[in-house]
Design an enzyme around this catalytic site. Structure first.
Site, PDB file in Angstrom:
ATOM      1  N   GLY A   1       3.523   5.622   9.245  1.00 31.69           N
ATOM      2  CA  GLY A   1       4.912   5.683   8.801  1.00 31.69           C
ATOM      3  C   GLY A   1       5.683   4.413   9.082  1.00 31.69           C
TER       4      GLY A   1
ATOM      5  CG  ASP B   1      -0.072  -4.202   2.626  1.00 37.91           C
ATOM      6  OD1 ASP B   1       0.417  -3.552   1.680  1.00 37.91           O
ATOM      7  OD2 ASP B   1      -0.339  -3.693   3.729  1.00 37.91           O
TER       8      ASP B   1
ATOM      9  CG  HIS C   1      -0.337   0.173   2.525  1.00 36.63           C
ATOM     10  ND1 HIS C   1      -0.028  -0.891   3.355  1.00 36.63           N
ATOM     11  CD2 HIS C   1       0.041   1.281   3.199  1.00 36.63           C
ATOM     12  CE1 HIS C   1       0.514  -0.435   4.471  1.00 36.63           C
ATOM     13  NE2 HIS C   1       0.571   0.877   4.401  1.00 36.63           N
TER      14      HIS C   1
ATOM     15  CB  SER D   1       0.057  -5.050   6.685  1.00 39.49           C
ATOM     16  OG  SER D   1      -1.099  -4.677   5.969  1.00 39.49           O
TER      17      SER D   1
ATOM     18  CB  SER E   1       3.212   1.156   6.282  1.00 43.95           C
ATOM     19  OG  SER E   1       1.904   1.075   6.767  1.00 43.95           O
TER      20      SER E   1
END
Length: 384
Positions: free
Chosen positions: A336, A256, A228, A353, A338
């Site tokens: 942030g 993801d 993402h 994720s 991720s």
């Protein structure tokens, strides 16, 4: 990474209960610990501090748990093979420090116990529960359903709903549909899951467009991260704002994960940043940690935090769409983080994720298992 990471030789393992119908718990004689067999795991003071903070353990308890989890990680694969079609799932019991293997056939118990695991007799095999969970994956879930996974300890499919939404007609209909195919347990969560991308701010991240995310793990030629965070073809800037690489592949929702190739002037290292909380971690492989073991996460916003693996193969129902085969943890995260690293000892586990909550009040987080990403793009993990 363009900055040189400090590599220090600190390698450590880092980071309910009855089946339906008759249940039987069997315990073999305690397997020898790593200390008793002379095996050694180096544990840094910083790692022990993180486990005391996030798991509520004393230093001695943290050390013993790390040794026990390393043994359980080795036992799980052999136990699955020994159980065969009778395998009902497995998990690490922190109270006993042992792996527990669920079995549908009592006759398989002696062979599994001989490997150093405890056993529990259950009604449903892991394969049957996985098939039921897969049928749920084909459905469109309402927003009040946060996710679902197979819970081996409960020997059922666990559906998590957002608190206050349990009586919503669409949620009730989804749960009723699930109960046609398998035993179902319903639990509640405080918030709906969300992804952890963030707007451009300072720190030690990478950037794509106006989004900041975190590097997951180095692979030969680049790194893996969350899907993402960017689409295939998107340009990536490094922590210093200079051109770093390009998204070569990306999948979200459904999955993801993403692969970013890097330009000359950047290089990969088999390291997860400890952010000063612990020494930087060397990555030596990607052996999968069992449910119940401790695991730690590194990200560019909240840096280093630890928790426990809560579930595997969970379907997470984000607002953008469902993501499948995720691993659920009790580790906190924020915007942030991720794409950042989940690691157990020196073994890569996955990339961050999303989740709910934050690192002030707590929450839960999901990661995309790293081995699936490596297989999807034909990548080789950079290891020490």
């Amino acid at each position: 990474m363009k900055r040189t990471a400090t590599l220090r030789a600190a390698v450590a393992a880092v980071l309910l209960a009855a089946g339906l119908g008759a249940a039987h718990a069997g315990t073999a004689n305690a397997a020898p610990s790593l200390r008793e067999t002379g095996a050694s795991v180096s544990v840094s003071p910083g790692l022990l501090d993180a486990m005391r903070r996030d798991l509520g353990l004393t230093e001695a308890q943290a050390e013993e748990r790390l040794h026990a989890e390393r043994a359980a990680m080795r036992t799980e694969k052999a136990a699955r093979t020994a159980a065969g079609k009778a395998y009902g799932g497995s998990w690490f019991e922190s109270s006993s420090g042992r792996l527990v293997v669920a079995l549908t056939d009592r006759a398989k118990a002696p062979e599994v116990r001989a490997l150093g695991a405890d056993t529990r007799l259950v009604r449903h095999s892991a394969a049957a529960l996985d098939r039921a969970k897969s049928r749920l994956d084909s459905l469109s879930a309402p927003e009040g359903v946060a996710g679902w996974h197979v819970d081996p300890a409960a020997n059922s499919v666990e559906i998590t709903v957002v608190r206050g939404e349990r009586t919503d007609p669409a949620v009730r209909a989804f749960v009723d549909r699930a109960r046609r195919d398998a035993p179902v347990t319903v639990t509640e969560t405080a918030e709906a899951p969300r992804t952890y991308a963030a707007g451009t701010v300072g720190g030690d991240p990478y950037y794509t467009g106006n989004v900041r995310c975190s590097i997951g793990f180095s692979v030969h030629g680049g790194f893996v991260t969350a899907g993402h965070c960017g689409r295939a073809g998107a340009a990536v800037r490094g922590w210093d704002g200079s051109a770093m690489g390009t998204f070569q592949g990306s999948s979200f929702p459904g999955d993801d994960y993403a692969y970013v190739s890097i330009h000359s002037g950047w290089w990969t290292v088999p390291v997860v940043l400890g952010w000063g909380t612990i020494p930087d971690r060397l990555v030596k492989g990607s052996a999968e940690a069992p449910v119940g073991t401790s695991v730690c996460r590194s990200g560019s916003t909240t840096h280093w935090h630890c928790g426990t693996v809560l579930a595997k193969n969970e379907t997470v129902n984000y607002s953008q769409g469902a993501v499948y085969q995720m691993t659920k943890t009790s580790v906190c995260a924020e915007g942030g983080d991720s794409g950042g690293s989940f690691i157990s000892g020196d073994q890569a586990q996955g990339v961050t994720s999303g989740g709910w909550g934050n690192c002030s009040t707590g929450g839960e987080t999901w990661f995309q298992p790293v081995n699936e990403i490596l297989a999807r793009y034909g990548l080789t993990l950079h290891t020490a």
